[in-house]
Design a protein around this motif. Structure first.
Motif, PDB file in Angstrom:
ATOM      1  N   GLN A 114       0.867  -1.171   0.000  1.00  0.00           N
ATOM      2  CA  GLN A 114       0.000   0.000   0.000  1.00  0.00           C
ATOM      3  C   GLN A 114       0.909   1.227   0.000  1.00  0.00           C
ATOM      4  N   ILE A 115       0.815   2.042  -1.058  1.00  0.00           N
ATOM      5  CA  ILE A 115       1.699   3.191  -1.220  1.00  0.00           C
ATOM      6  C   ILE A 115       1.194   4.396  -0.420  1.00  0.00           C
ATOM      7  N   THR A 116      -0.113   4.583  -0.380  1.00  0.00           N
ATOM      8  CA  THR A 116      -0.702   5.725   0.321  1.00  0.00           C
ATOM      9  C   THR A 116      -1.066   5.351   1.754  1.00  0.00           C
ATOM     10  N   GLN A 117      -1.200   6.368   2.588  1.00  0.00           N
ATOM     11  CA  GLN A 117      -1.710   6.187   3.949  1.00  0.00           C
ATOM     12  C   GLN A 117      -3.076   6.846   4.026  1.00  0.00           C
ATOM     13  N   ASP A 118      -4.051   6.109   4.548  1.00  0.00           N
ATOM     14  CA  ASP A 118      -5.407   6.658   4.661  1.00  0.00           C
ATOM     15  C   ASP A 118      -5.414   7.876   5.577  1.00  0.00           C
ATOM     16  N   HIS A 119      -6.162   8.890   5.158  1.00  0.00           N
ATOM     17  CA  HIS A 119      -6.410  10.048   6.005  1.00  0.00           C
ATOM     18  C   HIS A 119      -7.750   9.802   6.704  1.00  0.00           C
ATOM     19  N   SER A 120      -7.711   9.010   7.757  1.00  0.00           N
ATOM     20  CA  SER A 120      -8.928   8.663   8.489  1.00  0.00           C
ATOM     21  C   SER A 120      -8.613   8.519   9.964  1.00  0.00           C
ATOM     22  N   ILE A 121      -9.661   8.608  10.773  1.00  0.00           N
ATOM     23  CA  ILE A 121      -9.483   8.468  12.224  1.00  0.00           C
ATOM     24  C   ILE A 121      -8.926   7.091  12.556  1.00  0.00           C
TER      25      ILE A 121
ATOM     26  N   HIS B 297     -14.530  -0.858  13.701  1.00  0.00           N
ATOM     27  CA  HIS B 297     -14.545   0.370  14.502  1.00  0.00           C
ATOM     28  C   HIS B 297     -15.712   1.269  14.069  1.00  0.00           C
ATOM     29  N   PRO B 298     -16.406   1.903  15.019  1.00  0.00           N
ATOM     30  CA  PRO B 298     -17.554   2.753  14.655  1.00  0.00           C
ATOM     31  C   PRO B 298     -17.178   3.975  13.805  1.00  0.00           C
ATOM     32  N   TYR B 299     -15.912   4.381  13.821  1.00  0.00           N
ATOM     33  CA  TYR B 299     -15.477   5.542  13.033  1.00  0.00           C
ATOM     34  C   TYR B 299     -14.655   5.147  11.805  1.00  0.00           C
ATOM     35  N   ARG B 300     -14.788   3.898  11.362  1.00  0.00           N
ATOM     36  CA  ARG B 300     -13.937   3.427  10.262  1.00  0.00           C
ATOM     37  C   ARG B 300     -14.167   4.181   8.959  1.00  0.00           C
ATOM     38  N   ASN B 301     -15.314   4.840   8.798  1.00  0.00           N
ATOM     39  CA  ASN B 301     -15.595   5.579   7.561  1.00  0.00           C
ATOM     40  C   ASN B 301     -15.396   7.084   7.703  1.00  0.00           C
TER      41      ASN B 301
ATOM     42  N   VAL C  99      -2.961   2.474  18.846  1.00  0.00           N
ATOM     43  CA  VAL C  99      -4.045   2.602  19.825  1.00  0.00           C
ATOM     44  C   VAL C  99      -5.033   1.454  19.664  1.00  0.00           C
ATOM     45  N   ILE C 100      -5.224   0.997  18.409  1.00  0.00           N
ATOM     46  CA  ILE C 100      -6.108  -0.134  18.130  1.00  0.00           C
ATOM     47  C   ILE C 100      -5.362  -1.139  17.248  1.00  0.00           C
TER      48      ILE C 100
END
Length: 198
Positions: free
Chosen positions: A122-129, A147-151, A138-139
């Motif tokens: 995976q070349i990019t890193q997700d910009h997500s919580i 996770h409830p905030y996965r989106n 942390v998880i």
């Protein structure tokens, strides 16, 4: 590079908010958000602005940053001036290639992968919580899947007046296989399935 493209709305939504970018040596996807009309508009407009900004140019980090900034400004301004588009935005992940290298431009949680020598990276890193929680240990990956905030993404084109894209410079090698996709793919199938399919 030989290029194949495909998009599908899937089984959950009534519309497809993904917009593909295939123009010259630029390939990518924008995955809209912000309701039916807003998401489709954001992804379509961002792709059109990027096509116009990059067409006829050689891969260049500053040109890519300027193109992403222009797309952000256009989507943001449209949302400000039309209440039916309020809150819209889009992810954008693209590849811009020449004979020796690939520039990857990235905002949001769509992804770029590279398959080289049987190894999927995976070349990019997700910009997500959730991605930030994972990066900070942390998880766990297992916790992230449900996770409830996965989106919930932390960076998108058109949501704020200014956006800072990630720009990654990668070398090209013969027989590399690249994949740019939205979360509609990687949330449904594992990296192992993606690797084996590629």
């Amino acid at each position: 590079m030989r290029v194949c493209q495909r998009t599908h709305q899937g089984r959950v939504r009534s519309s497809n908010q993904d917009c593909l970018l295939v123009d010259g040596r630029v390939y990518g996807v924008a995955d809209g958000m912000g309701g039916h009309q807003g998401g489709e508009t954001a992804s379509r407009v961002a792709v059109q602005v990027l096509k116009n900004a990059l067409r006829g140019k050689l891969p260049d980090r500053r040109a890519l940053e300027v193109g992403m900034e222009a797309a952000n400004r256009r989507v943001y301004d449209m949302a400000r001036h039309d209440s039916s588009l309020s809150g819209m935005g889009t992810t954008v992940t693209l590849l811009w290639e020449d004979g020796k290298r690939v520039l990857v431009g990235h905002v949001g949680d769509s992804r770029a992968y590279r398959l080289r020598g049987g190894e999927l990276k995976q070349i990019t890193q997700d910009h997500s919580i959730v991605a930030e929680l994972l990066r900070n240990n942390v998880i766990t990956a297992e916790m992230a899947r449900n996770h409830p905030y996965r989106n919930v993404i932390t960076r998108a084109v058109g949501v704020d007046p200014v956006v800072t894209p990630d720009v990654i410079d990668e070398d090209k090698q013969p027989d590399d296989v690249w994949l740019v996709c939205s979360d509609g793919l990687y949330n449904m199938v594992s990296d192992d399935v993606i690797r084996d399919t590629l």
